[in-house]
Design an enzyme around this catalytic site. Structure first.
Site, short mmCIF file in Angstrom:
data_model
loop_
_atom_site.label_atom_id
_atom_site.label_comp_id
_atom_site.label_asym_id
_atom_site.label_seq_id
_atom_site.Cartn_x
_atom_site.Cartn_y
_atom_site.Cartn_z
CB ALA A 30 23.16 -10.31 46.30
CG ASP A 31 22.84 -6.42 50.99
OD1 ASP A 31 22.11 -7.43 51.10
OD2 ASP A 31 22.42 -5.27 51.26
CB SER A 32 25.41 -10.21 54.04
OG SER A 32 24.94 -9.08 54.77
CG ASP B 153 20.12 -8.16 48.59
OD1 ASP B 153 18.95 -7.86 48.82
OD2 ASP B 153 21.00 -7.34 48.29
#
Lengths: 415, 78
Positions: free
Chosen positions: B35-37, B39
């Site tokens: 996940a990125d920020s 997500d």
């Protein structure tokens, strides 16, 4: 200043009549209509209940599910058409200077579905501001070029042109200009649109812009027919790889055509109605011819804007007759929107591709759905009604005009 | 596995596009599940939707693993 030459070395198309370039050309020359009842939502309460949607199309067979979820359909379509064009171009990413490779894309609206869905979700709540963090990055029109640059590592100029239905042509002309000025070697350009949503159909319906021929969707887009009564909304994408000529030659690339001229103008008349005498359309075709250093007699085929609206078709033909004089009778005119519908910001891209394919195959795709002549049009003009025509096609001109009074014309030539 | 845990895992599988077998208690959204920020913010929002609660930002920042999400929701969902 010594301008560089610019050629097309790759094309990709995702259209309502074919999901790749080959199918698109088959659809165009077989006179296939892409119009059918809307499947994306229940349109039973809408004045217009049909559109030219993409068909037999599974996004997950093209883009990883996790990635696709973060993209509005207009970006998904952009990625798919771009992938086809890049593959077609044979460009080797290890061998080109990525700092001199750019992406210039056109979209009239951007992520309309995303905007609609997110705002509706908020409006149905109790006023608590809960917005998905992907709302803005999915919706903004320029995210398409962002995604394309990330996928291919293109680090040169990168932006989206927004000039309504002229956006796609605008993007191609911008790419052409950057390359001929020597600022880039390669550019991915084109356009995509995904406006077949409640907001899109409802909005265009409110303007009385769309055909309401619900009992016969496939004959609704009938440019230059006496009983035309509006355009048919379409969706999809077209992508072109433009490349500096020597760069293309040095790597032995297949060359489809040369981009030789572009024109841009504004009507400065009304936000949505065309200028009645086609002044902006006249000026834009003239300026494209001047830019290409060509005479009207050099053009063999005009892929017109021709959206099948009562007024727009008339003013465009007036403009063609003003610019081309007697030669207007010798060239072929056709509106491929009779088959694809109107793809708004993608129209210029898929129609430039139709022109390129006409040069490749020496055949002009038709204007289908012609039933009744309209005395508003000079019957000595050849609108290529109902059937494609084989002929020598050396140079084509493609027109697109957008709400706001934006006009763009581009000229491509056999090389 | 509790009903809450099952629903949390289903959301994570759907939103992050990962296999159910990867969604273990100690898995970190960013380090293990890709996940990125954005997500991560979306996951919190989906939990709020699914369980009809509001997770304050300072508490949302403390939820970094599957297990932390499940414990938080088990303690706070009525």
């Amino acid at each position: 200043m010594n301008l560089k030459r610019v050629v097309v070395t790759g094309i990709g198309a995702l259209t309502p009549i074919g999901n790749n370039v080959e199918e698109y050309w088959q659809g165009l020359t077989n006179g296939v209509s892409g119009a059918a009842p809307i499947t994306k939502f229940d349109a039973s309460l809408f004045k217009t209940q049909f559109a030219c949607e993409l068909k037999n199309f599974d996004i997950e067979s093209h883009i990883d599910k996790k990635e696709a979820r973060k993209m509005d359909p207009f970006t998904q379509y952009a990625m798919i058409a771009t992938d086809e064009a890049m593959l077609d171009s044979g460009l080797d990413l290890e061998k080109i200077n990525l700092n001199r490779a750019g992406v210039i894309w056109g979209s009239g609206i951007g992520g309309l579905k995303t905007f609609q869905d997110e705002v509706m979700y908020f409006a149905q709540g109790d006023g608590t501001p809960r917005f998905n963090p992907f709302f803005i990055p999915k919706m903004i029109a320029d995210i398409s070029t962002g995604y394309i640059s990330i996928k291919y590592g293109f680090k040169g100029p990168n932006f989206v042109t927004v000039s309504a239905c002229a956006s796609g042509t605008n993007a191609i002309i911008d790419a052409f200009n950057y390359i001929r000025l020597g600022k880039m070697d390669v550019t991915i350009c084109g356009g995509s649109e995904a406006a077949v949503t409640q907001a899109g159909i409802g909005g265009f319906n409110a303007m009385k812009a769309l055909s309401q021929r619900n009992d016969s969707p496939e004959t609704a887009s009938r440019p230059f027919d006496k009983d035309r009564e509006g355009f048919v909304l379409g969706e999809g994408a077209g992508a072109l790889i433009l490349e500096e000529y020597e760069h293309a030659k040095a790597r032995g690339a297949k060359i489809y055509a040369e981009v030789v001229g572009g024109g841009m103008s504004a009507d400065a008349h009304h936000i949505t109605a065309p200028h009645p005498e086609g002044e902006g359309a006249t000026n834009v075709m003239k300026s494209a011819l001047e830019d290409a250093n060509m005479k009207p007699e050099d053009i063999d085929y005009i892929n017109v804007h021709g959206t099948s609206t009562p007024l727009g078709d008339i003013s465009e033909v007036k403009a063609i007759q003003k610019v081309f004089g007697d030669h207007a009778y010798k060239l072929n005119i056709s509106s491929t929107k009779s088959m694809t519908g109107h793809l708004l910001g993608a129209a210029g891209a898929i129609e430039a591709i139709a022109g390129i394919l006409a040069i490749k195959h020496q055949e002009v795709p038709p204007t289908i759905n012609h039933f009744t002549d309209d005395e508003e049009f000079d019957n000595k003009l050849n609108f290529t009604f109902n059937k494609p025509q084989k002929r020598a096609v050396n140079a084509i001109l493609s027109n697109t005009f957008g709400f706001g009074g934006h006009n763009c014309s581009i000229i491509l030539k056999k090389i | 596995m509790s009903d809450i845990a099952q629903r949390v895992k289903a959301i994570i599988v759907d939103k992050l596009g990962v296999e159910e077998s990867e969604v273990v208690a100690e898995a970190s959204f960013t380090n293990d599940l890709g996940a990125d920020s954005l997500d991560t913010v979306e996951l919190i929002m989906e939990f709020e939707k699914e369980f009809n609660i509001s997770i304050p930002d300072d508490q949302a920042e403390q939820i970094g693993t599957v297990g932390q999400a499940i414990s938080y929701l088990e303690a706070n969902v009525k």
